[in-house]
Design an enzyme around this catalytic site. Sequence first.
Site, short mmCIF file in Angstrom:
data_model
loop_
_atom_site.label_atom_id
_atom_site.label_comp_id
_atom_site.label_asym_id
_atom_site.label_seq_id
_atom_site.Cartn_x
_atom_site.Cartn_y
_atom_site.Cartn_z
N TYR A 143 44.34 47.48 36.60
CA TYR A 143 44.93 46.82 37.78
C TYR A 143 44.41 47.45 39.05
O TYR A 143 43.84 48.54 39.05
CB TYR A 143 46.45 46.87 37.71
CG TYR A 143 47.08 48.19 38.11
CD1 TYR A 143 47.66 48.36 39.36
CD2 TYR A 143 47.08 49.27 37.22
CE1 TYR A 143 48.23 49.57 39.72
CE2 TYR A 143 47.66 50.48 37.58
CZ TYR A 143 48.23 50.63 38.83
OH TYR A 143 48.80 51.82 39.19
N LYS A 164 42.06 53.12 36.04
CA LYS A 164 43.33 52.60 36.57
C LYS A 164 43.92 51.57 35.60
O LYS A 164 43.87 50.36 35.82
CB LYS A 164 43.12 51.99 37.96
CG LYS A 164 44.43 51.82 38.76
CD LYS A 164 44.12 51.45 40.19
CE LYS A 164 45.39 51.22 41.00
NZ LYS A 164 46.18 52.46 41.19
N GLU A 213 48.17 65.14 40.41
CA GLU A 213 48.41 64.11 41.43
C GLU A 213 49.87 63.70 41.40
O GLU A 213 50.64 64.15 40.55
CB GLU A 213 47.50 62.90 41.18
CG GLU A 213 47.64 62.30 39.80
CD GLU A 213 46.55 61.28 39.48
OE1 GLU A 213 45.85 60.83 40.40
OE2 GLU A 213 46.41 60.93 38.30
N ARG A 262 36.04 49.93 42.23
CA ARG A 262 36.79 50.71 41.24
C ARG A 262 37.23 49.82 40.07
O ARG A 262 37.24 50.27 38.92
CB ARG A 262 38.00 51.38 41.87
CG ARG A 262 38.72 52.32 40.90
CD ARG A 262 39.80 53.14 41.58
NE ARG A 262 40.84 52.31 42.16
CZ ARG A 262 41.87 52.79 42.86
NH1 ARG A 262 41.96 54.09 43.10
NH2 ARG A 262 42.79 51.98 43.36
#
Length: 287
Positions: free
Chosen positions: A33, A151, A183, A52
């Site tokens: 996504y 992702k 993160e 990306r």
Amino acid sequence: MTRTVYVNGDYLPETDAKVSIFDRGFLMADGVYEVTSVLGGKLVDFDGHAVRLERSLAELDMPNPISKADLLEVHRELVRVNGIDEGMVYLQITRGAPDDRDFAFPDPETTPQTIVLFTQNKPGLAASPMAQKGMKVISIEDIRWGRRDIKTVQLLYPSMGKMMAKKAGADDAWMVQDGFVTEGTSNNAYIVKGNKIITREKSNDILHGITRAAVLRFAQEAQMEVEERNFTIEEARTADEAFITSASTFVMPVVEIDGTQLGDGTPGRVAPRLREIYLDESMKAAI
């Protein structure tokens, strides 16, 4: 008002949108996504998200079923028909819906991929009150899979992390592996010591944030010192400042980590300035 969404080539009312129960995104989290912010009715960093997306698909050995030009057209149309001035466009591509559940990948020649896009209207996104007061984070163990640079839609643990933070009276969680911060649950993490911005370098351990790349570029252009290296949660608690970046929060100051106040407990100098620069430059470049 009922939103118009995009499903496999069709623009539909959200109430009419359907995806098969055999879709691998639903059964296997076999999908990727992207989320692109909208400011002033325009898309922020669309090119970066498109690049990306291509990389994430390739890393999962999944074809890209839509061209960049067509993807841009869909984004713009959804923004237009849904009247989005400030908000986000969510895009998800899965490996599709074969005839039955199976661990083996379906044949891409006979199983079309699933493409879904929808908008989220977020008035006041750029003028978030949180940016004025700063956010509080807690630290949690990072137990996700080893390819966080892709992702994917595997977001269960980040969701659990956000709920852990909420239960602790905080706003988000920073994940820690072997003592080092990786993160946030849905963002990249930074600390500031002196005039130096410190953030973990790109690897399979973190998502290669599109906002991260832009913010680091703007920081260097503004003559700010940037160091990409691991930092511990203990180092973060004694930092002068901290902040996060993401497509939906832009640059957001962090004023407390695990109950320890940073500085005087208010946003410092670096994060607000970076937020100002990022919003200004991004809105100029939005398409």
